[in-house]
Motif scaffolding. Structure first.
Motif, PDB file in Angstrom:
ATOM      1  N   ALA A 215     -25.562  42.031 -18.578  1.00  0.00           N
ATOM      2  CA  ALA A 215     -24.168  42.433 -18.329  1.00  0.00           C
ATOM      3  C   ALA A 215     -23.484  41.446 -17.398  1.00  0.00           C
ATOM      4  O   ALA A 215     -22.309  41.114 -17.572  1.00  0.00           O
ATOM      5  N   GLY A 216     -24.239  40.965 -16.400  1.00  0.00           N
ATOM      6  CA  GLY A 216     -23.685  39.972 -15.483  1.00  0.00           C
ATOM      7  C   GLY A 216     -23.350  38.673 -16.180  1.00  0.00           C
ATOM      8  O   GLY A 216     -22.343  38.022 -15.861  1.00  0.00           O
ATOM      9  N   MET A 217     -24.181  38.275 -17.133  1.00  0.00           N
ATOM     10  CA  MET A 217     -23.898  37.067 -17.913  1.00  0.00           C
ATOM     11  C   MET A 217     -22.599  37.236 -18.690  1.00  0.00           C
ATOM     12  O   MET A 217     -21.738  36.351 -18.713  1.00  0.00           O
ATOM     13  N   GLN A 218     -22.444  38.376 -19.339  1.00  0.00           N
ATOM     14  CA  GLN A 218     -21.249  38.615 -20.142  1.00  0.00           C
ATOM     15  C   GLN A 218     -19.998  38.611 -19.276  1.00  0.00           C
ATOM     16  O   GLN A 218     -18.937  38.139 -19.708  1.00  0.00           O
ATOM     17  N   ASP A 219     -20.102  39.107 -18.069  1.00  0.00           N
ATOM     18  CA  ASP A 219     -18.946  39.177 -17.168  1.00  0.00           C
ATOM     19  C   ASP A 219     -18.420  37.793 -16.790  1.00  0.00           C
ATOM     20  O   ASP A 219     -17.284  37.675 -16.325  1.00  0.00           O
ATOM     21  N   THR A 220     -19.238  36.735 -16.959  1.00  0.00           N
ATOM     22  CA  THR A 220     -18.789  35.385 -16.602  1.00  0.00           C
ATOM     23  C   THR A 220     -18.097  34.670 -17.757  1.00  0.00           C
ATOM     24  O   THR A 220     -17.663  33.527 -17.605  1.00  0.00           O
ATOM     25  N   ILE A 221     -17.968  35.334 -18.912  1.00  0.00           N
ATOM     26  CA  ILE A 221     -17.398  34.694 -20.101  1.00  0.00           C
ATOM     27  C   ILE A 221     -15.948  35.147 -20.277  1.00  0.00           C
ATOM     28  O   ILE A 221     -15.687  36.324 -20.543  1.00  0.00           O
ATOM     29  N   PRO A 222     -14.975  34.244 -20.112  1.00  0.00           N
ATOM     30  CA  PRO A 222     -13.577  34.646 -20.172  1.00  0.00           C
ATOM     31  C   PRO A 222     -13.162  35.373 -21.457  1.00  0.00           C
ATOM     32  O   PRO A 222     -12.316  36.272 -21.406  1.00  0.00           O
ATOM     33  N   LEU A 223     -13.735  35.022 -22.597  1.00  0.00           N
ATOM     34  CA  LEU A 223     -13.370  35.712 -23.830  1.00  0.00           C
ATOM     35  C   LEU A 223     -13.962  37.105 -23.929  1.00  0.00           C
ATOM     36  O   LEU A 223     -13.667  37.855 -24.868  1.00  0.00           O
ATOM     37  N   GLY A 224     -14.820  37.464 -22.971  1.00  0.00           N
ATOM     38  CA  GLY A 224     -15.227  38.855 -22.818  1.00  0.00           C
ATOM     39  C   GLY A 224     -16.368  39.334 -23.693  1.00  0.00           C
ATOM     40  O   GLY A 224     -16.619  40.541 -23.766  1.00  0.00           O
TER      41      GLY A 224
END
Length: 247
Positions: free
Chosen positions: A202-211
């Motif tokens: 979840a933390g990895m996904q939170d760093t991706i601007p496209l969501g």
């Protein structure tokens, strides 16, 4: 079709990104060698391709073994008569670990599978790729550009993949193009293996601007583009398929 009468090798083709890449090339007409250390998984990918009337050969290959890699190239040319695209995709993860706790054995294994394998693949593929002006693709990672916590060995291997790509692009021009793909965290079975106390999916996904996480199909689309004639002026690049992660 773009890759009709072309032969493509994809390492790590038994699952995840490699499976999607192999199937994408096959859908565009290529004969695909599905190489993987897990021969059952490689065979499953190859059989899916054949069910769609594609040409495919599964091979059990340890990409860190020089003898295995040479065998892979030789078997490919013997089976299909040529080699047009080599995608060095196979790799292993690193669980997030402080550098002082990384063992020498783990370090050596990650470097060997993730980086030495590309050197070996190119070493034996180049004489065949030069016959027709071929393409080399290397799977690197956004971690090579924006490192994450606790991935010292993995980041070193993928950073090496980016610089090796640039060196090979310079050295093998004009007859062979060489490019890398830098995927962001991708929704595959391997992804959870990167997680640790300070790093969650979840933390990895939170760093991706496209969501969202990348999908294997995103990486496959990038691979077939870079190997196609549409990318004939692109070499030595590390294409970030990252949803903006590296901004």
């Amino acid at each position: 079709m773009e890759f009709l009468e072309k032969t493509v090798i994809v390492t790590g083709a038994g699952s995840g990104m490699g499976q999607a890449i192999a199937e994408k090339f096959a859908s565009k007409g290529a004969a695909v060698v599905c190489a993987d250390i897990d021969v059952d998984a490689a065979t499953e990918t190859a059989e899916k391709i054949k069910l769609d009337d594609g040409l495919s050969l599964p091979l059990e290959i340890d990409v860190s073994s020089e003898n295995d890699v040479k065998t892979m190239i030789d078997r490919t040319v013997a089976e299909f008569g040529s080699l047009d695209v080599l995608h060095n995709n196979a790799g292993i993860p690193q669980e997030a670990t402080p550098v002082e706790d990384v063992s020498e054995t783990e370090w050596d294994q990650i470097i060997s599978v993730n980086l030495k394998s590309a050197f070996l693949g190119v070493k034996y593929a180049v004489p065949h790729l030069r016959d027709g002006g071929g393409v080399v693709l290397n799977t690197a990672s956004t971690a090579a550009i924006r490192p994450r916590t606790g991935l010292s060995a993995y980041v070193a291997s993928k950073g090496g993949m980016v610089t090796l790509t640039k060196q090979l692009a310079y050295e093998l021009a004009p007859s062979i193009r060489v490019n890398a793909i830098c995927p962001v965290a991708t929704d595959t079975p391997m992804l959870s293996k990167f997680a640790g106390e300070d790093l969650s999916v979840a933390g990895m996904q939170d760093t991706i601007p496209l969501g969202r996480l990348a999908e294997p199909s995103d990486i496959a689309a990038a691979a077939t583009f870079l190997a196609s004639d549409d990318a004939e002026m692109i070499t030595g690049t590390a294409l970030e398929v990252d949803g903006g992660r590296d901004i």
